[in-house]
Write an enzyme that holds these catalytic residues in place. Structure first.
Site, PDB file in Angstrom:
ATOM      1  CB  VAL A  35      -5.927  42.626  78.311  1.00  9.02           C
ATOM      2  CG1 VAL A  35      -6.246  43.793  77.424  1.00  9.02           C
ATOM      3  CG2 VAL A  35      -5.318  41.478  77.533  1.00  9.02           C
ATOM      4  CB  SER A  36      -6.398  41.131  83.750  1.00  8.72           C
ATOM      5  OG  SER A  36      -7.552  41.941  83.769  1.00  8.72           O
ATOM      6  CB  THR A  37      -8.163  36.338  82.034  1.00  6.68           C
ATOM      7  OG1 THR A  37      -8.313  36.465  83.455  1.00  6.68           O
ATOM      8  CG2 THR A  37      -6.839  35.685  81.736  1.00  6.68           C
ATOM      9  CG  ASP A  38     -11.020  40.508  84.856  1.00  5.71           C
ATOM     10  OD1 ASP A  38      -9.892  40.760  84.415  1.00  5.71           O
ATOM     11  OD2 ASP A  38     -11.496  41.049  85.869  1.00  5.71           O
ATOM     12  CD  GLU A  39      -8.446  44.813  82.782  1.00  7.22           C
ATOM     13  OE1 GLU A  39      -8.577  45.796  83.514  1.00  7.22           O
ATOM     14  OE2 GLU A  39      -7.351  44.453  82.315  1.00  7.22           O
TER      15      GLU A  39
END
Length: 249
Positions: A35-39
């Site tokens: 996951v990326s931080t915004d996801e």
């Protein structure tokens, strides 16, 4: 004699089928989640959700799940991630028989990177499964859909990038703040509108003039310092001149 031969062939066939049925359970699979931080806050994309889906998938498909490797808070814009590099090394050393992901874009959002991984997987004759897209690269259809979905993933990322750039450019055109206050401007009392700083605008005009005369960046820096124009930081740098010229173009 014929009956005996039929019975013998029947036993061989049954034995072959039984052996084939055990292959799935003997296949060592490794899961990959990201996951990326915004996801992280988006429904259905959390690490826990991906992990649970992969564990259930392996159980249903009789795959022996050895490990799940994760990249937490990592963007899929490139392959500079510890987790995906660990996966690649395991593929190269043929330590696993299958790679499982929740969704294809967990590998990467770039077609080039995704296809390079898929090419490595194919060369090592390792199976690849993407749960959401129902992909199994042991089939021709599965390999075809990998190419299509990888292209769509990059198109989505590029479209978002273009929209962001367009929005920032619109702010600049309207003399509105778009991130850091650029050299040559100051912020109006409303906290949003940019107002020209006359002294810095003079410096910008001089920069353009000198650049037009063939001065290189370092020579422009020296001339600005000599004439007493103050930079944003402690000194004038070639990159600062380059950025100012790019914005003034």
């Amino acid at each position: 004699m014929i009956l005996c031969d039929i019975l013998r062939y029947k036993m061989i066939l049954i034995d072959t089928i039984n052996k084939e049925s055990l292959k799935g359970g003997n296949m060592k699979a490794i899961g990959y989640i990201r996951v990326s931080t915004d996801e992280q806050a988006r429904e259905g994309i959390s690490l826990d959700n991906q992990r649970a889906k992969i564990e259930a998938y392996c159980m249903i498909n009789d795959l022996s799940l050895v490990e799940i490797i994760e990249d937490a808070g990592k963007s899929g814009k490139d392959l500079k991630r510890e987790g995906i590099q660990a996966i690649i090394q395991k593929i190269k050393r043929h330590e696993i028989d299958a790679v499982i992901v929740y969704k294809l874009d967990r590998l990467s959002r770039k077609v080039k990177d995704t296809l390079s991984i898929m090419d490595l997987i194919d060369k090592k004759e390792i199976a690849f499964h993407s749960i959401m897209e129902k992909i199994d690269t042991k089939t021709a259809t599965g390999r075809f859909f990998v190419n299509i979905l990888a292209s769509m993933s990059q198109w989505e990322r590029d479209t978002i990038s273009e929209r962001t750039k367009d929005a920032l450019q619109l702010k600049v055109t309207r003399n509105e703040r778009a991130g850091q206050i650029p050299y040559g401007y100051r912020l109006a009392p409303d906290g949003n509108t940019l107002i020209e700083n006359e002294k810095e605008q003079e410096a910008i005009r001089l920069i353009k003039e000198l650049h037009g005369k063939g001065y290189n960046y370092l020579a422009i820096c020296r001339e600005l310092t000599r004439k007493g124009y103050q930079p944003l930081g402690s000194h004038w740098y070639a990159q600062s001149i380059k950025n100012i010229l790019k914005r003034a173009a």
